[in-house]
Design a protein around this motif. Structure first.
Motif, mmCIF file in Angstrom:
data_model
loop_
_atom_site.group_PDB
_atom_site.id
_atom_site.type_symbol
_atom_site.label_atom_id
_atom_site.label_comp_id
_atom_site.label_asym_id
_atom_site.label_seq_id
_atom_site.Cartn_x
_atom_site.Cartn_y
_atom_site.Cartn_z
ATOM 1 N N GLN A 15 48.654 -32.448 54.075
ATOM 2 C CA GLN A 15 47.207 -32.281 54.053
ATOM 3 C C GLN A 15 46.709 -32.024 55.474
ATOM 4 N N VAL A 16 45.958 -30.970 55.622
ATOM 5 C CA VAL A 16 45.425 -30.615 56.936
ATOM 6 C C VAL A 16 44.181 -31.432 57.223
ATOM 7 N N GLN A 17 44.132 -32.010 58.417
ATOM 8 C CA GLN A 17 42.958 -32.766 58.830
ATOM 9 C C GLN A 17 42.565 -32.389 60.244
ATOM 10 N N LEU A 18 41.258 -32.411 60.484
ATOM 11 C CA LEU A 18 40.706 -32.173 61.813
ATOM 12 C C LEU A 18 39.870 -33.392 62.201
ATOM 13 N N VAL A 19 40.068 -33.880 63.413
ATOM 14 C CA VAL A 19 39.322 -35.051 63.876
ATOM 15 C C VAL A 19 38.682 -34.709 65.214
ATOM 16 N N GLU A 20 37.339 -34.711 65.221
ATOM 17 C CA GLU A 20 36.608 -34.451 66.464
ATOM 18 C C GLU A 20 36.372 -35.754 67.215
ATOM 19 N N SER A 21 36.268 -35.646 68.531
ATOM 20 C CA SER A 21 35.933 -36.788 69.371
ATOM 21 C C SER A 21 35.293 -36.282 70.654
ATOM 22 N N SER A 44 49.002 -29.091 60.126
ATOM 23 C CA SER A 44 49.171 -27.656 60.310
ATOM 24 C C SER A 44 49.041 -27.340 61.786
ATOM 25 N N SER A 45 49.692 -26.286 62.212
ATOM 26 C CA SER A 45 49.609 -25.896 63.613
ATOM 27 C C SER A 45 48.426 -24.968 63.829
ATOM 28 N N ILE A 46 47.634 -25.255 64.857
ATOM 29 C CA ILE A 46 46.468 -24.424 65.135
ATOM 30 C C ILE A 46 46.855 -23.055 65.669
ATOM 31 N N ARG A 47 48.104 -22.902 66.131
ATOM 32 C CA ARG A 47 48.486 -21.654 66.798
ATOM 33 C C ARG A 47 48.402 -20.443 65.880
ATOM 34 N N PHE A 48 48.403 -20.711 64.579
ATOM 35 C CA PHE A 48 48.412 -19.587 63.654
ATOM 36 C C PHE A 48 47.020 -19.186 63.159
ATOM 37 N N TYR A 49 46.004 -19.989 63.491
ATOM 38 C CA TYR A 49 44.730 -19.816 62.824
ATOM 39 C C TYR A 49 43.548 -19.739 63.778
ATOM 40 N N ALA A 50 42.488 -19.103 63.297
ATOM 41 C CA ALA A 50 41.234 -19.096 64.009
ATOM 42 C C ALA A 50 40.591 -20.481 63.921
ATOM 43 N N MET A 51 40.010 -20.894 65.048
ATOM 44 C CA MET A 51 39.343 -22.190 65.114
ATOM 45 C C MET A 51 37.919 -21.960 65.598
ATOM 46 N N GLY A 52 36.977 -22.670 64.990
ATOM 47 C CA GLY A 52 35.590 -22.509 65.387
ATOM 48 C C GLY A 52 34.911 -23.836 65.650
ATOM 49 N N CYS A 84 34.312 -28.980 64.104
ATOM 50 C CA CYS A 84 35.275 -27.910 64.259
ATOM 51 C C CYS A 84 35.749 -27.463 62.880
ATOM 52 N N LYS A 85 36.200 -26.229 62.839
ATOM 53 C CA LYS A 85 36.620 -25.615 61.584
ATOM 54 C C LYS A 85 37.888 -24.825 61.816
ATOM 55 N N MET A 86 38.794 -24.928 60.855
ATOM 56 C CA MET A 86 40.019 -24.142 60.860
ATOM 57 C C MET A 86 39.993 -23.201 59.664
ATOM 58 N N ILE A 87 40.277 -21.951 59.922
ATOM 59 C CA ILE A 87 40.412 -20.993 58.833
ATOM 60 C C ILE A 87 41.903 -20.783 58.642
ATOM 61 N N SER A 88 42.455 -21.448 57.627
ATOM 62 C CA SER A 88 43.900 -21.456 57.447
ATOM 63 C C SER A 88 44.283 -20.766 56.149
ATOM 64 N N SER A 89 45.573 -20.674 55.939
ATOM 65 C CA SER A 89 46.062 -20.081 54.698
ATOM 66 C C SER A 89 45.737 -20.958 53.494
ATOM 67 N N ALA A 90 45.465 -22.237 53.762
ATOM 68 C CA ALA A 90 45.107 -23.162 52.680
ATOM 69 C C ALA A 90 43.610 -23.184 52.426
ATOM 70 N N GLY A 91 42.872 -22.435 53.221
ATOM 71 C CA GLY A 91 41.429 -22.405 53.058
ATOM 72 C C GLY A 91 40.732 -22.866 54.317
#
Length: 115
Positions: free
Chosen positions: A1-7, A27-35, A95-102
């Motif tokens: 499960q992909v999780q993002l934690v801001e601080s 998931s690795s951020i290297r493959f995806y756009a991050m906003g 923050c937002k990740m646009i990944s292959s999982a959504g």
């Protein structure tokens, strides 16, 4: 499960600086756009800026020259350096990740700019 934690949010005086972090897991951020987005009270969530690679980022006009997005693929973390902060920058930052999982969102971190 992909999780993002801001601080890194908090209270800062006008003209001050903060650095927000967005740590990813699952998931690795290297493959995806991050906003980075923000939502002020009573307003819609808006884009602050985004990065699709380690050496490429774009910003909305209101933060250009003041905010910088960077990413550390080794730490799986994206950063938002905010300088010359203004009262109108007060918001919850996400923050937002646009990944292959959504699309994955973090829980947000509050930034308050006030004297």
């Amino acid at each position: 499960q992909v999780q993002l934690v801001e601080s890194g949010g908090g209270l800062v005086q006008p003209g001050g600086s903060l650095r927000l972090s967005c740590a990813a897991s699952g998931s690795s951020i290297r493959f995806y756009a991050m906003g980075w987005y923000r939502q002020a009270p009573g307003k819609q969530r808006e884009l602050v800026g985004a990065t699709v690679s380690a050496d490429s980022a774009s910003y909305v006009d209101s933060v250009k020259g003041r905010f910088t997005i960077s990413r550390d693929n080794g730490k799986n973390t994206v950063y938002l350096q905010m300088n010359s902060l203004k009262a109108e920058d007060t918001a919850v930052y996400y923050c937002k990740m646009i990944s292959s999982a959504g699309v994955i969102w973090g829980q947000g971190t509050q930034v308050t700019v006030s004297s």
